[in-house]
Motif scaffolding. Sequence first.
Motif, PDB file in Angstrom:
ATOM      1  N   HIS A 153       0.795  -1.222   0.000  1.00  0.00           N
ATOM      2  CA  HIS A 153       0.000   0.000   0.000  1.00  0.00           C
ATOM      3  C   HIS A 153       0.828   1.272   0.000  1.00  0.00           C
ATOM      4  O   HIS A 153       0.264   2.368  -0.030  1.00  0.00           O
ATOM      5  CB  HIS A 153      -0.937   0.002   1.220  1.00  0.00           C
ATOM      6  CG  HIS A 153      -1.914  -1.144   1.232  1.00  0.00           C
ATOM      7  ND1 HIS A 153      -1.688  -2.301   1.932  1.00  0.00           N
ATOM      8  CD2 HIS A 153      -3.097  -1.304   0.592  1.00  0.00           C
ATOM      9  CE1 HIS A 153      -2.703  -3.127   1.743  1.00  0.00           C
ATOM     10  NE2 HIS A 153      -3.574  -2.558   0.939  1.00  0.00           N
ATOM     11  N   SER A 154       2.110   1.168   0.026  1.00  0.00           N
ATOM     12  CA  SER A 154       2.948   2.367  -0.013  1.00  0.00           C
ATOM     13  C   SER A 154       2.931   2.989  -1.401  1.00  0.00           C
ATOM     14  O   SER A 154       2.881   2.296  -2.417  1.00  0.00           O
ATOM     15  CB  SER A 154       4.393   2.016   0.371  1.00  0.00           C
ATOM     16  OG  SER A 154       5.236   3.128   0.203  1.00  0.00           O
ATOM     17  N   GLY A 155       2.960   4.302  -1.418  1.00  0.00           N
ATOM     18  CA  GLY A 155       3.065   4.994  -2.695  1.00  0.00           C
ATOM     19  C   GLY A 155       4.481   5.012  -3.238  1.00  0.00           C
ATOM     20  O   GLY A 155       4.709   5.433  -4.376  1.00  0.00           O
ATOM     21  N   ASP A 156       5.428   4.548  -2.432  1.00  0.00           N
ATOM     22  CA  ASP A 156       6.827   4.498  -2.858  1.00  0.00           C
ATOM     23  C   ASP A 156       7.148   3.127  -3.436  1.00  0.00           C
ATOM     24  O   ASP A 156       6.475   2.132  -3.149  1.00  0.00           O
ATOM     25  CB  ASP A 156       7.754   4.764  -1.670  1.00  0.00           C
ATOM     26  CG  ASP A 156       7.514   6.120  -1.033  1.00  0.00           C
ATOM     27  OD1 ASP A 156       7.044   7.015  -1.756  1.00  0.00           O
ATOM     28  OD2 ASP A 156       7.786   6.267   0.171  1.00  0.00           O
ATOM     29  N   ALA A 157       8.181   3.076  -4.255  1.00  0.00           N
ATOM     30  CA  ALA A 157       8.709   1.801  -4.746  1.00  0.00           C
ATOM     31  C   ALA A 157       9.727   1.311  -3.721  1.00  0.00           C
ATOM     32  O   ALA A 157      10.717   1.994  -3.440  1.00  0.00           O
ATOM     33  CB  ALA A 157       9.349   1.983  -6.113  1.00  0.00           C
ATOM     34  N   ILE A 158       9.479   0.107  -3.144  1.00  0.00           N
ATOM     35  CA  ILE A 158      10.306  -0.396  -2.044  1.00  0.00           C
ATOM     36  C   ILE A 158      10.845  -1.774  -2.399  1.00  0.00           C
ATOM     37  O   ILE A 158      10.132  -2.606  -2.970  1.00  0.00           O
ATOM     38  CB  ILE A 158       9.496  -0.477  -0.738  1.00  0.00           C
ATOM     39  CG1 ILE A 158       8.920   0.900  -0.383  1.00  0.00           C
ATOM     40  CG2 ILE A 158      10.339  -1.008   0.412  1.00  0.00           C
ATOM     41  CD1 ILE A 158       8.013   0.896   0.825  1.00  0.00           C
ATOM     42  N   ALA A 159      12.106  -1.985  -2.048  1.00  0.00           N
ATOM     43  CA  ALA A 159      12.715  -3.300  -2.288  1.00  0.00           C
ATOM     44  C   ALA A 159      13.722  -3.604  -1.189  1.00  0.00           C
ATOM     45  O   ALA A 159      14.313  -2.693  -0.587  1.00  0.00           O
ATOM     46  CB  ALA A 159      13.404  -3.336  -3.646  1.00  0.00           C
ATOM     47  N   PHE A 160      13.894  -4.916  -0.930  1.00  0.00           N
ATOM     48  CA  PHE A 160      14.943  -5.395  -0.027  1.00  0.00           C
ATOM     49  C   PHE A 160      15.869  -6.291  -0.845  1.00  0.00           C
ATOM     50  O   PHE A 160      15.403  -7.160  -1.603  1.00  0.00           O
ATOM     51  CB  PHE A 160      14.347  -6.163   1.150  1.00  0.00           C
ATOM     52  CG  PHE A 160      13.525  -5.302   2.063  1.00  0.00           C
ATOM     53  CD1 PHE A 160      14.118  -4.590   3.085  1.00  0.00           C
ATOM     54  CD2 PHE A 160      12.158  -5.189   1.880  1.00  0.00           C
ATOM     55  CE1 PHE A 160      13.369  -3.780   3.934  1.00  0.00           C
ATOM     56  CE2 PHE A 160      11.393  -4.383   2.711  1.00  0.00           C
ATOM     57  CZ  PHE A 160      11.994  -3.669   3.736  1.00  0.00           C
ATOM     58  N   LYS A 161      17.169  -6.075  -0.676  1.00  0.00           N
ATOM     59  CA  LYS A 161      18.155  -6.804  -1.468  1.00  0.00           C
ATOM     60  C   LYS A 161      19.181  -7.447  -0.550  1.00  0.00           C
ATOM     61  O   LYS A 161      19.357  -7.032   0.603  1.00  0.00           O
ATOM     62  CB  LYS A 161      18.849  -5.850  -2.452  1.00  0.00           C
ATOM     63  CG  LYS A 161      17.883  -5.136  -3.400  1.00  0.00           C
ATOM     64  CD  LYS A 161      18.599  -4.151  -4.310  1.00  0.00           C
ATOM     65  CE  LYS A 161      17.627  -3.434  -5.240  1.00  0.00           C
ATOM     66  NZ  LYS A 161      18.285  -2.476  -6.146  1.00  0.00           N
ATOM     67  N   ASP A 162      19.886  -8.463  -1.090  1.00  0.00           N
ATOM     68  CA  ASP A 162      20.950  -9.084  -0.304  1.00  0.00           C
ATOM     69  C   ASP A 162      22.238  -8.294  -0.475  1.00  0.00           C
ATOM     70  O   ASP A 162      22.272  -7.246  -1.134  1.00  0.00           O
ATOM     71  CB  ASP A 162      21.119 -10.553  -0.690  1.00  0.00           C
ATOM     72  CG  ASP A 162      21.546 -10.738  -2.150  1.00  0.00           C
ATOM     73  OD1 ASP A 162      22.020  -9.764  -2.768  1.00  0.00           O
ATOM     74  OD2 ASP A 162      21.399 -11.862  -2.667  1.00  0.00           O
ATOM     75  N   ALA A 163      23.309  -8.800   0.121  1.00  0.00           N
ATOM     76  CA  ALA A 163      24.585  -8.072   0.119  1.00  0.00           C
ATOM     77  C   ALA A 163      25.200  -7.983  -1.271  1.00  0.00           C
ATOM     78  O   ALA A 163      26.161  -7.231  -1.478  1.00  0.00           O
ATOM     79  CB  ALA A 163      25.563  -8.735   1.080  1.00  0.00           C
ATOM     80  N   GLN A 164      24.677  -8.715  -2.232  1.00  0.00           N
ATOM     81  CA  GLN A 164      25.158  -8.633  -3.617  1.00  0.00           C
ATOM     82  C   GLN A 164      24.219  -7.803  -4.493  1.00  0.00           C
ATOM     83  O   GLN A 164      24.393  -7.725  -5.706  1.00  0.00           O
ATOM     84  CB  GLN A 164      25.303 -10.041  -4.219  1.00  0.00           C
ATOM     85  CG  GLN A 164      26.505 -10.823  -3.677  1.00  0.00           C
ATOM     86  CD  GLN A 164      26.304 -11.275  -2.249  1.00  0.00           C
ATOM     87  OE1 GLN A 164      25.240 -11.791  -1.900  1.00  0.00           O
ATOM     88  NE2 GLN A 164      27.320 -11.061  -1.415  1.00  0.00           N
ATOM     89  N   GLY A 165      23.218  -7.189  -3.868  1.00  0.00           N
ATOM     90  CA  GLY A 165      22.306  -6.331  -4.607  1.00  0.00           C
ATOM     91  C   GLY A 165      21.188  -7.070  -5.314  1.00  0.00           C
ATOM     92  O   GLY A 165      20.523  -6.510  -6.177  1.00  0.00           O
ATOM     93  N   ARG A 166      20.939  -8.338  -4.945  1.00  0.00           N
ATOM     94  CA  ARG A 166      19.875  -9.125  -5.575  1.00  0.00           C
ATOM     95  C   ARG A 166      18.574  -8.952  -4.792  1.00  0.00           C
ATOM     96  O   ARG A 166      18.578  -8.862  -3.562  1.00  0.00           O
ATOM     97  CB  ARG A 166      20.269 -10.596  -5.637  1.00  0.00           C
ATOM     98  CG  ARG A 166      21.464 -10.887  -6.541  1.00  0.00           C
ATOM     99  CD  ARG A 166      21.748 -12.366  -6.597  1.00  0.00           C
ATOM    100  NE  ARG A 166      22.206 -12.865  -5.306  1.00  0.00           N
ATOM    101  CZ  ARG A 166      23.434 -13.320  -5.094  1.00  0.00           C
ATOM    102  NH1 ARG A 166      24.329 -13.329  -6.071  1.00  0.00           N
ATOM    103  NH2 ARG A 166      23.771 -13.770  -3.901  1.00  0.00           N
TER     104      ARG A 166
END
Length: 637
Positions: A153-166
């Motif tokens: 429901h956030s209006g922002d684009a959100i992501a979680f990545k690992d230490a290699q940026g995946r």
Amino acid sequence: MSVGMTTNATKPTLRGTILAVDDEPDILVALEDLLEDEYRVLTTSRPAEALEMIAAEPDIDVILSDQRMPGLTGDALLAQAREISDAQAILLTGYADISAVVSALNRGGITGYVTKPWDPSLLRNAVRAAHERHRLARELATERALLRGLLDHSGDAIAFKDAQGRFLRLNARMATRLGAPSSEACLGRREAEVAGPGSEAAEAAVAADLAAIASGAPTETMVASGPEAAQTWSQVTRVPIRDAAGAVVNLAVIERDVTEQRLLEMRLRQADKMQALGTLAGGVAHDFNNLLTAILGSLELALPKVAGDARLSRLMTNATQAAQRGAALTKRLLTFSHRRDLQARVVDLNAVIRGMDDLLGRSLGGFVQVERALDDDVWPARVDPDQLELAILNLCINGRDAMPEGGVVALSTRNEVVRASADPNLKPGDYAVIAIRDTGTGIPPEILGRVFEPFFTTKGVGQGTGLGLAMVFGLVQQSGGTIRIDSEVGHGTTVLLYLPRSHEAVEPVQAAGAAPAPAPRRARVLVVDDDPQVRHVTASFLNGFGYDEAEVPSGEAALERLAAEPFDLVVADLAMPGMSGLDLAEAVRTHWPALPFLLVTGHAEAARIPADFSVLEKPFPSADLAARVAALLTQDV
């Protein structure tokens, strides 16, 4: 029959809640005695009632159930309980019931079992462990629900990545920004892999991810994307996430669309620039009008003296015409600075366009050809002619800028009767239409809908204000009309100005060279101006009209002169150091209320002049001054 039920069974408690199920009441009493110091204990001897209690009590943490019970065995009870509750389950069974334990593990999801007769310490520890597992599971479920709600429901684009940026987790908005069909399609991949080869923005994002992970500190960057004419901005925040040992193991990325905020900031900066430019334009116009008043006045006074010298008369006439064009340009400069209210009158649109020959020629340059197709019978319209000139000039300049290799700007007029229109701004009626067409590059469809927005421009930084079309739109709307724009990429643009037909006659423009009105009577006039050249020209005009004139350089000197001797009229400049012309006029009204007063200014909009004050704008021909002075003196009689 159930025993040990608490009176507040339906209320949540800070202590854990245990449900004990056994068909032997003595065992239930023993379990309650063993656990009630640490937990809220519910008991029942009937499995069916236990299921009802589980359905009614969502806060049950642990279920302790005997295996051998009439009607429903423990493993079957716990299997049904698993469908309606997330409580941890412990099976109480004898040594011979290993098969029941296996069944409970498979069907009921038990986390442990305790044999009868039980060891009190062992049972307490089993219950404590089960209660702690249930608490942690609920906390984890709550955190997951909160995270899912935030992501979804956030209006922002959100992501979680690992230490290699995946990608480990991302919301749909982030997947859409990357052009991926779903969030799942991005998991385990870097942005550059999702966006595909050749994406400079994605490669830059991967580099920024790795840099944030390496630094271990939160970073914030502004990223622009899209074509320059329709650019969007995102504020990207990267937050490294550390484990218990302090090592960065994950990265949170939050992208917020700040396009509107960025545009607002740009508009505010542009507005500040325009305000400063308007102030500068007003000041320059005031100084120019003073110079032009002295020049035009001196030429008008000198022309009769060289009437016998044809060559000298022609040169002075040329100088007069050049100065008059300068006065017209200064008037347009004041219009541009937004310091003139609309002064609408009924005008001949063809005459307005024809009168712009010199202005268009200087503004468009030699690479642009101007063509005209003016309908001789075009209807008159009520509009501010100065603002209309500025609107047409803006549209022609836009056309020139769309033709860097040169081309044609065509101006045409026609009459149009609108019966019905899908445009809510175009009401049925008779309209005079001005069309400005260019053969330039055209406007892309995705931009066409925004061209009338204030401060929106497709030009590079420093090359456009984004105000031209907005000003044109405002003018035609205030005049009761509307504007239409048709454009095709590669085939030019046509802008149509719809102005309502006026049934009144065109208002004539007073000729600059009209003969001065004769002096109605002998009168003494005090001329007040800090500019000696302008003061001398004004006094010379008045002397030529047959008035007795006196000159003073300031408002303070004027008050001294008025106190010492009588005058029939005061003509004073508005902008003077110290006491302004307006201050002087108010002082004269206070001490000599019957004395007529004429304010002369090259920048009437620089001060709020009351409507009942008589004002004459510089530069003025002698005829205008004579007419205004005669009218004021006649009122005084």
